[in-house]
Design an enzyme around this catalytic site. Structure first.
Site, mmCIF file in Angstrom:
data_model
loop_
_atom_site.group_PDB
_atom_site.id
_atom_site.type_symbol
_atom_site.label_atom_id
_atom_site.label_comp_id
_atom_site.label_asym_id
_atom_site.label_seq_id
_atom_site.Cartn_x
_atom_site.Cartn_y
_atom_site.Cartn_z
ATOM 1 N N THR A 1 -2.084 -10.752 13.968
ATOM 2 C CA THR A 1 -2.959 -9.570 13.495
ATOM 3 C C THR A 1 -2.195 -10.323 11.868
ATOM 4 O O THR A 1 -2.188 -10.144 11.517
ATOM 5 C CB THR A 1 -2.997 -8.672 13.422
ATOM 6 O OG1 THR A 1 -3.107 -8.632 15.240
ATOM 7 C CG2 THR A 1 -3.498 -7.923 13.095
ATOM 8 N N SER B 1 -10.452 -5.723 14.499
ATOM 9 C CA SER B 1 -10.603 -5.032 13.374
ATOM 10 C C SER B 1 -11.706 -4.770 13.177
ATOM 11 O O SER B 1 -11.225 -4.222 11.331
ATOM 12 C CB SER B 1 -9.222 -4.654 13.321
ATOM 13 O OG SER B 1 -9.432 -5.928 12.134
ATOM 14 N N SER C 1 -7.599 -1.627 0.988
ATOM 15 C CA SER C 1 -8.875 -1.557 2.276
ATOM 16 C C SER C 1 -9.845 0.001 2.592
ATOM 17 O O SER C 1 -10.496 0.455 1.678
ATOM 18 C CB SER C 1 -8.083 -2.667 2.918
ATOM 19 O OG SER C 1 -9.064 -2.386 4.069
ATOM 20 N N HIS C 2 -9.874 0.065 4.343
ATOM 21 C CA HIS C 2 -10.328 1.051 4.141
ATOM 22 C C HIS C 2 -9.227 2.825 4.455
ATOM 23 O O HIS C 2 -9.614 3.299 5.390
ATOM 24 C CB HIS C 2 -10.236 1.082 6.144
ATOM 25 C CG HIS C 2 -9.001 0.328 6.495
ATOM 26 N ND1 HIS C 2 -8.541 -0.934 6.847
ATOM 27 C CD2 HIS C 2 -8.343 0.927 6.992
ATOM 28 C CE1 HIS C 2 -7.464 -1.406 6.961
ATOM 29 N NE2 HIS C 2 -6.818 -0.222 6.992
ATOM 30 N N ARG D 1 0.807 -1.365 -0.118
ATOM 31 C CA ARG D 1 0.063 -0.523 -0.230
ATOM 32 C C ARG D 1 0.630 1.487 0.093
ATOM 33 O O ARG D 1 1.756 1.250 1.037
ATOM 34 C CB ARG D 1 -1.187 -0.175 0.844
ATOM 35 C CG ARG D 1 -2.238 -0.965 0.714
ATOM 36 C CD ARG D 1 -2.568 -0.922 2.469
ATOM 37 N NE ARG D 1 -3.806 -2.222 2.161
ATOM 38 C CZ ARG D 1 -4.529 -2.566 3.433
ATOM 39 N NH1 ARG D 1 -4.595 -1.603 4.281
ATOM 40 N NH2 ARG D 1 -4.957 -3.811 3.334
ATOM 41 N N ASP E 1 -13.137 -2.034 0.575
ATOM 42 C CA ASP E 1 -13.482 -3.216 -0.119
ATOM 43 C C ASP E 1 -14.379 -3.839 0.116
ATOM 44 O O ASP E 1 -14.688 -5.555 0.125
ATOM 45 C CB ASP E 1 -12.051 -4.211 -0.347
ATOM 46 C CG ASP E 1 -11.132 -4.635 0.806
ATOM 47 O OD1 ASP E 1 -11.582 -3.504 1.617
ATOM 48 O OD2 ASP E 1 -10.207 -5.459 0.914
ATOM 49 N N GLU F 1 -11.491 -10.510 14.200
ATOM 50 C CA GLU F 1 -10.653 -9.754 14.868
ATOM 51 C C GLU F 1 -11.327 -8.398 15.094
ATOM 52 O O GLU F 1 -12.290 -8.190 14.627
ATOM 53 C CB GLU F 1 -9.757 -9.015 13.658
ATOM 54 C CG GLU F 1 -8.758 -10.263 13.176
ATOM 55 C CD GLU F 1 -7.596 -9.824 12.374
ATOM 56 O OE1 GLU F 1 -6.783 -9.560 11.927
ATOM 57 O OE2 GLU F 1 -7.429 -9.022 11.128
ATOM 58 N N ASP G 1 -15.757 -1.801 4.654
ATOM 59 C CA ASP G 1 -15.261 -0.594 4.199
ATOM 60 C C ASP G 1 -14.639 -0.930 3.266
ATOM 61 O O ASP G 1 -15.545 -1.247 2.216
ATOM 62 C CB ASP G 1 -13.723 -0.789 4.871
ATOM 63 C CG ASP G 1 -13.205 -2.217 4.328
ATOM 64 O OD1 ASP G 1 -14.331 -2.739 4.079
ATOM 65 O OD2 ASP G 1 -11.877 -2.528 4.417
ATOM 66 N N LYS H 1 -12.067 -12.290 4.681
ATOM 67 C CA LYS H 1 -12.643 -11.880 6.237
ATOM 68 C C LYS H 1 -14.027 -11.055 5.006
ATOM 69 O O LYS H 1 -13.841 -10.670 4.247
ATOM 70 C CB LYS H 1 -12.606 -10.911 6.964
ATOM 71 C CG LYS H 1 -11.915 -9.702 5.950
ATOM 72 C CD LYS H 1 -11.277 -8.707 7.785
ATOM 73 C CE LYS H 1 -10.731 -7.333 7.193
ATOM 74 N NZ LYS H 1 -8.710 -7.578 7.388
ATOM 75 N N ASP I 1 -14.454 -5.885 3.080
ATOM 76 C CA ASP I 1 -13.852 -6.967 3.781
ATOM 77 C C ASP I 1 -14.715 -6.938 4.957
ATOM 78 O O ASP I 1 -14.455 -7.677 6.117
ATOM 79 C CB ASP I 1 -12.669 -7.920 3.938
ATOM 80 C CG ASP I 1 -11.245 -6.630 3.803
ATOM 81 O OD1 ASP I 1 -12.028 -5.943 3.590
ATOM 82 O OD2 ASP I 1 -10.898 -7.445 3.960
ATOM 83 N N ARG I 2 -14.322 -5.517 5.406
ATOM 84 C CA ARG I 2 -15.069 -5.004 6.840
ATOM 85 C C ARG I 2 -15.945 -5.096 7.621
ATOM 86 O O ARG I 2 -16.830 -4.678 6.504
ATOM 87 C CB ARG I 2 -14.259 -4.188 7.203
ATOM 88 C CG ARG I 2 -12.839 -3.716 7.205
ATOM 89 C CD ARG I 2 -11.801 -2.788 8.366
ATOM 90 N NE ARG I 2 -10.300 -3.047 8.094
ATOM 91 C CZ ARG I 2 -9.918 -2.626 8.961
ATOM 92 N NH1 ARG I 2 -10.075 -1.592 9.444
ATOM 93 N NH2 ARG I 2 -8.306 -3.161 9.362
#
Ligand code: G1P
Ligand code: ZN
Length: 583
Positions: free
Chosen positions: A368, A389, A124-125, A25, A302, A387, A300, A400, A304-305
């Site tokens: 993690t 998060s 991601s986020h 990233r 993508d 998780e 988020d 996730k 996954d959260r």
């Protein structure tokens, strides 16, 4: 048919291409530098076994953030030049991270092929846009992120790379329309298949959940719902699932149009960044007009959260995974025959441990990062994991899954309300959590994030916390000076994990201080940032006495927070008097 040629380009290594917790990233400006993406993609191809590249089918898609469309065309051309046979792309380049995982595992292509891996284009986020973040990560044949052995190899390759291959004369593929584009290269046919991945994802979700019972819940006038995709890729699935399949009202969806810059927001589903949802659910500073929804959730960038909310009520992700695990067998058909085991990441609260103990389930504590769960799942040892998060998931895929978590909660709500939908009172999200605490006790939990701290200062702070661990009597003396009511530290270490499946050892996975009453302080440096360092402090305290589980968590944890700040000398090292984000 279009013919293309392969060009060999000379290049030189570029520093800093080490994949973090979840891929590489960096700022878009960094990714746009000449050869930056090319070097990383070629280094990835070079790290894979030849048969996973030559003649293989791979997926290239992501959360649609700024620079994705350019990156997809570059990767398609490099895939063609490296002998890949087929590239699958989500329409408009969109595919959520969980959908990619599902596509690798489940989908069969137009030519009968299965995918062996994927470039997922996401940070991601993290925010998106010309001056924000971009990211690339590689997922393997099991649908999960590349293991450390592979990411280490990719990194090693980036340090010695001197050439890459690209089919420069291959025309850009129109990824806005579904269909197959075929062409011919020196090694034979090459094709790009563009498809709508929500079709595959809906099919997968329908094989897991009882859509009919969720639909009954959503159509009850007593139940109201709000889903916030924060302009991430979840929006591309939300309408299909929640509105078209489950009958929710369109007005239930907010920020569900995917945008390259996430509408200028920070696509992280937490109480700080999911502002609109938080306000709608009555958790903001001012109370909104009219009736509040019964259930709220966010995703988020993508997808996954997930964040799960009730009316004026926040469910911590650590509680969420514990509650899903405790209710899965009755509420979710996929788990009807029982859970194989459960797992959480080390900094996640021990709420799941208590459920595992009570239900006599296999239990694992991993470092993690989702890749550690994948090994357990491949070995048939784990069904549900999570998780702190805002990551929750199961062995249906190897990532996730934000929408899965929402469907899991809707399933629990549907099950708990199956006989009461016509009755007086709905069993609410809050009721479910309070009942859980009454049965299992409550883990008060909070996380403090100090973002974009000077990297050197962050390293020194962590080193100091490690050296402090050699004398617990000094530690306990410091604690008594600031908060005499806090229990003694009885153990302190750096978390180390030996994978029970492949025996690999991961060291330095977070600094732990464990207290006599079961409380914990954990300190970690983030592995997903793109600038400076982010220090995370995880603070947890267990309360078994059901008369004491109703306190405000920040108030209950205030003594431990003071201790954490004192032990870490946070202000001294970083100059910060307050965290950037408190969850
Ligand atoms: C963060 C989270 C971690 C999660 C990862 C990818 O990593 O803390 O739980 O797996 O993002 O979503 P970190 O920045 O802490 O390394
Ligand atoms: Zn994500």
């Amino acid at each position: 048919m279009v013919m293309f040629t392969v060009v060999r380009k000379e290049t030189t290594p570029i520093e800093g291409q080490k994949p973090g917790t979840s891929g590489l990233r960096k700022k878009v400006t960094v990714f746009k530098q000449p050869n930056y993406l090319h070097n990383f993609v070629q280094s990835t191809f070079n790290a894979l076994p030849a048969d996973k590249v030559k003649g293989a089918t791979i997926v290239v898609s992501g959360d649609g953030r700024y620079f994705s469309k350019d990156a997809i065309q570059i990767i398609i051309k490099m895939a063609a030049a490296n002998g890949v046979k087929c590239v699958w792309v989500g329409q408009n380049g969109l595919m959520s991270t969980p959908a990619v995982s599902g596509v690798i595992r489940e989908r069969t292509g137009a030519d009968g092929s299965k995918a062996t891996g994927a470039f997922i284009l996401t940070a991601s986020h993290n925010p998106g846009g010309p001056h924000e973040d971009f990211g690339v990560k590689y997922n393997m044949e099991n649908g999960g992120p590349a293991p450390e052995a592979v990411t280490d190899k990719i990194f090693a390759n980036t340090k010695i790379i001197n050439e890459y291959f690209i089919a420069e004369d291959l025309p850009d593929v129109d990824i806005s329309v579904t269909g197959v584009t075929c062409c011919n290269g020196p090694e034979g046919p090459f094709s790009v298949e563009v498809f709508d991945s929500s079709v595959d994802y809906v099919k997968l979700m329908k094989s897991i959940f009882d859509f009919e019972s969720i639909q009954k819940l959503l159509s009850s006038p007593k139940f109201t719902f709000c889903y916030d995709a924060l302009h991430g890729v979840a929006g591309a699935y939300a309408k299909r699932i929640f509105v078209e399949e489950l009958g929710a009202d369109e007005s239930s969806l907010i920020n569900c149009v995917p945008k390259e810059d996430f509408g200028g927001g920070h696509p992280d589903p937490n109480l700080t960044y999911a502002k609109e949802l938080v306000a709608r659910m009555g958790l903001g500073k001012s109370s909104p007009q009219g009736e509040l929804p019964e259930f709220g959730a966010a995703a988020d960038g993508d997808a996954d959260r997930n964040m799960i909310l009730g009316k004026r009520f926040f469910v911590t992700p650590s509680d969420s995974v514990a509650i899903i695990a405790a209710n899965a067998v009755q509420s979710i058909p996929y788990f009807a025959s029982g859970l194989k085991g459960v797992a959480r990441s080390m900094p996640t609260s021990a709420a799941l441990d208590v459920v595992a103990k009570n239900l006599n389930l296999k239990f694992f504590e991993v470092p993690t990062g989702w890749k550690f769960f994948g090994n357990l799942m491949d070995a048939g040892l784990c069904s549900v994991c999570g998780e702190e998060s805002f990551g929750t998931g199961s062995d249906h895929i190897r990532e996730k899954d934000g929408i899965w978590a929402v469907l899991a909660w809707l399933s629990i709500l549907a099950f708990r309300n199956k006989d009461s939908l016509d009755g007086e009172k709905l069993v609410t999200v809050e009721d479910i959590v309070l009942q859980h605490w009454a049965t299992y006790g409550r883990h008060y939990y909070t996380r403090y994030d100090y973002e974009n701290v000077d990297a050197g200062a962050a390293k020194e702070l962590m080193a100091q916390l490690v050296s402090l661990q050699s004398s617990l009597s000094d530690v306990n003396k410091m604690i008594k000076e600031v908060r005499p009511e806090v229990a003694d530290v009885v153990e302190a270490d750096e978390f180390e994990y030996k994978d029970p499946v492949d025996g690999s050892v991961s060291k330095h996975q977070g600094i732990r201080y464990l207290f006599a009453d079961g409380s914990r302080l954990v300190f970690r440096l983030s592995g997903t940032g793109s600038e400076g360092a982010t220090i995370r402090i995880y603070i947890e305290q267990y309360e078994k006495d059901s008369s004491k589980t109703g306190r405000d968590s920040q108030e209950a944890l205030a003594p431990l927070v003071d201790v954490a700040l004192k032990l870490s000398k946070m202000q001294e090292f970083t100059g910060r008097s307050a965290p950037t984000v408190i969850t």
